[in-house]
Design a protein around this motif. Structure first.
Motif, PDB file in Angstrom:
ATOM      1  N   VAL A   1       4.357  13.614  -1.948  1.00  0.00           N
ATOM      2  CA  VAL A   1       5.163  12.921  -2.942  1.00  0.00           C
ATOM      3  C   VAL A   1       4.292  11.955  -3.739  1.00  0.00           C
ATOM      4  O   VAL A   1       4.376  11.885  -4.968  1.00  0.00           O
ATOM      5  N   ARG A   2       3.448  11.195  -3.049  1.00  0.00           N
ATOM      6  CA  ARG A   2       2.522  10.286  -3.727  1.00  0.00           C
ATOM      7  C   ARG A   2       1.660  11.074  -4.724  1.00  0.00           C
ATOM      8  O   ARG A   2       1.469  10.645  -5.876  1.00  0.00           O
ATOM      9  N   TRP A   3       1.121  12.190  -4.277  1.00  0.00           N
ATOM     10  CA  TRP A   3       0.234  12.997  -5.102  1.00  0.00           C
ATOM     11  C   TRP A   3       0.954  13.492  -6.356  1.00  0.00           C
ATOM     12  O   TRP A   3       0.428  13.380  -7.471  1.00  0.00           O
ATOM     13  N   ALA A   4       2.159  14.002  -6.185  1.00  0.00           N
ATOM     14  CA  ALA A   4       2.923  14.487  -7.339  1.00  0.00           C
ATOM     15  C   ALA A   4       3.200  13.364  -8.327  1.00  0.00           C
ATOM     16  O   ALA A   4       3.074  13.544  -9.548  1.00  0.00           O
ATOM     17  N   LEU A   5       3.569  12.200  -7.826  1.00  0.00           N
ATOM     18  CA  LEU A   5       3.840  11.070  -8.703  1.00  0.00           C
ATOM     19  C   LEU A   5       2.585  10.645  -9.461  1.00  0.00           C
ATOM     20  O   LEU A   5       2.645  10.309 -10.653  1.00  0.00           O
ATOM     21  N   GLU A   6       1.451  10.669  -8.779  1.00  0.00           N
ATOM     22  CA  GLU A   6       0.195  10.319  -9.455  1.00  0.00           C
ATOM     23  C   GLU A   6      -0.170  11.368 -10.507  1.00  0.00           C
ATOM     24  O   GLU A   6      -0.665  11.031 -11.586  1.00  0.00           O
TER      25      GLU A   6
ATOM     26  N   ALA B   1      -5.859  12.456  -9.364  1.00  0.00           N
ATOM     27  CA  ALA B   1      -4.536  12.064  -8.874  1.00  0.00           C
ATOM     28  C   ALA B   1      -4.485  12.109  -7.350  1.00  0.00           C
ATOM     29  O   ALA B   1      -3.864  11.246  -6.720  1.00  0.00           O
ATOM     30  N   PHE B   2      -5.116  13.120  -6.766  1.00  0.00           N
ATOM     31  CA  PHE B   2      -5.153  13.178  -5.306  1.00  0.00           C
ATOM     32  C   PHE B   2      -5.908  11.980  -4.759  1.00  0.00           C
ATOM     33  O   PHE B   2      -5.476  11.362  -3.777  1.00  0.00           O
ATOM     34  N   ARG B   3      -7.059  11.649  -5.359  1.00  0.00           N
ATOM     35  CA  ARG B   3      -7.856  10.540  -4.860  1.00  0.00           C
ATOM     36  C   ARG B   3      -7.070   9.231  -4.948  1.00  0.00           C
ATOM     37  O   ARG B   3      -7.153   8.394  -4.046  1.00  0.00           O
ATOM     38  N   ARG B   4      -6.324   9.046  -6.031  1.00  0.00           N
ATOM     39  CA  ARG B   4      -5.514   7.829  -6.145  1.00  0.00           C
ATOM     40  C   ARG B   4      -4.443   7.778  -5.063  1.00  0.00           C
ATOM     41  O   ARG B   4      -4.217   6.731  -4.446  1.00  0.00           O
ATOM     42  N   ALA B   5      -3.783   8.910  -4.839  1.00  0.00           N
ATOM     43  CA  ALA B   5      -2.735   8.956  -3.817  1.00  0.00           C
ATOM     44  C   ALA B   5      -3.321   8.725  -2.436  1.00  0.00           C
ATOM     45  O   ALA B   5      -2.754   7.990  -1.619  1.00  0.00           O
ATOM     46  N   PHE B   6      -4.459   9.350  -2.162  1.00  0.00           N
ATOM     47  CA  PHE B   6      -5.089   9.199  -0.853  1.00  0.00           C
ATOM     48  C   PHE B   6      -5.507   7.748  -0.630  1.00  0.00           C
ATOM     49  O   PHE B   6      -5.291   7.186   0.452  1.00  0.00           O
ATOM     50  N   THR B   7      -6.108   7.135  -1.652  1.00  0.00           N
ATOM     51  CA  THR B   7      -6.542   5.750  -1.526  1.00  0.00           C
ATOM     52  C   THR B   7      -5.357   4.831  -1.289  1.00  0.00           C
ATOM     53  O   THR B   7      -5.425   3.911  -0.461  1.00  0.00           O
TER      54      THR B   7
END
Length: 228
Positions: free
Chosen positions: A36-41, A210-216
């Motif tokens: 969900v975080r990844w999709a939002l980013e 976007a994945f990196r932002r969500a992961f962080t």
């Protein structure tokens, strides 16, 4: 700084998702809120998070949002959703970026979202159940072998379909997001590495900004929660 963190500081309105108060994955981004975080980013939508303890997840207040006592949930105005597939679909259906505009290509991307959750992920989750709950049984090794063979069957089919392409159907889509995140659950098993094109596929997905932002964001949250 992630958009989610900016929202927390500035008080901007936006959807709120529930996450583990203390994630059992050790901050590896394997809990389902990561999708969900990844999709939002990916779609540039700010969001907020609300931590929920394991005890609170089973209480009536949370079960009104998630009847099975799990995370994540998604709240936006008077809308409350559960199940990551439904949440991610809602996000990508409302925002441009993760579903093609062409109706036929859009349908294929949605098809891959369902395949990730219904065909690929269950076998991977079965392996996790065997490892965590059945290790002490005298039939553990035989059971694990059977489950891993079923995973290989799925990975073989997926590998053949992907071939030398970067993504499953042209440009990166919600179908790739869900599929790559499901495959990430195999990290450390050695199974994914048996299929070099799938390992490279996941690496490409994880390299997306976007994945990196969500992961962080989830990692920082885990580290903050772990502080005494």
């Amino acid at each position: 700084m992630t958009e989610a963190r900016l929202q927390q500081l500035n008080g901007d309105s936006g959807p709120t998702i529930t996450v583990f108060e203390r994630s059992p994955d050790g901050g590896k981004g394997l809990a389902r809120d990561m999708r969900v975080r990844w999709a939002l980013e990916e779609v540039g939508q700010p969001y907020d998070v609300r931590p929920v303890s394991f005890a609170a997840m089973k209480q009536p207040a949370h079960r009104t949002l998630q009847p099975f006592g799990q995370i994540p949930t998604y709240e936006e105005g008077d809308l409350a959703l559960f199940e990551t597939g439904a949440i991610v679909f809602h996000i990508v259906d409302r925002h441009n970026g993760l579903l093609p505009l062409d109706a036929t290509a859009r349908a294929r991307a949605i098809n891959w979202m369902f395949a990730a959750l219904s065909t690929i992920e269950p076998t991977i989750v079965d392996r996790e159940v065997v490892l965590y709950l059945e290790r002490d049984q005298n039939w553990f090794e035989q059971r694990l072998t059977l489950v891993e063979d079923r995973i290989r069957a799925r990975l073989t089919d997926l590998s053949n379909r992907l071939g030398n392409a970067d993504w499953l159907d042209g440009r990166f889509s919600a179908g790739d997001l869900m599929t790559a995140d499901v495959l990430r659950r195999l990290g450390g098993s050695g199974l994914l590495e048996e299929y070099p094109n799938l390992a490279a596929y996941v690496a490409r997905a994880e390299a997306r900004p976007a994945f990196r932002r969500a992961f962080t964001a989830q990692r920082e949250f885990f580290n903050a929660a772990a502080e005494p």
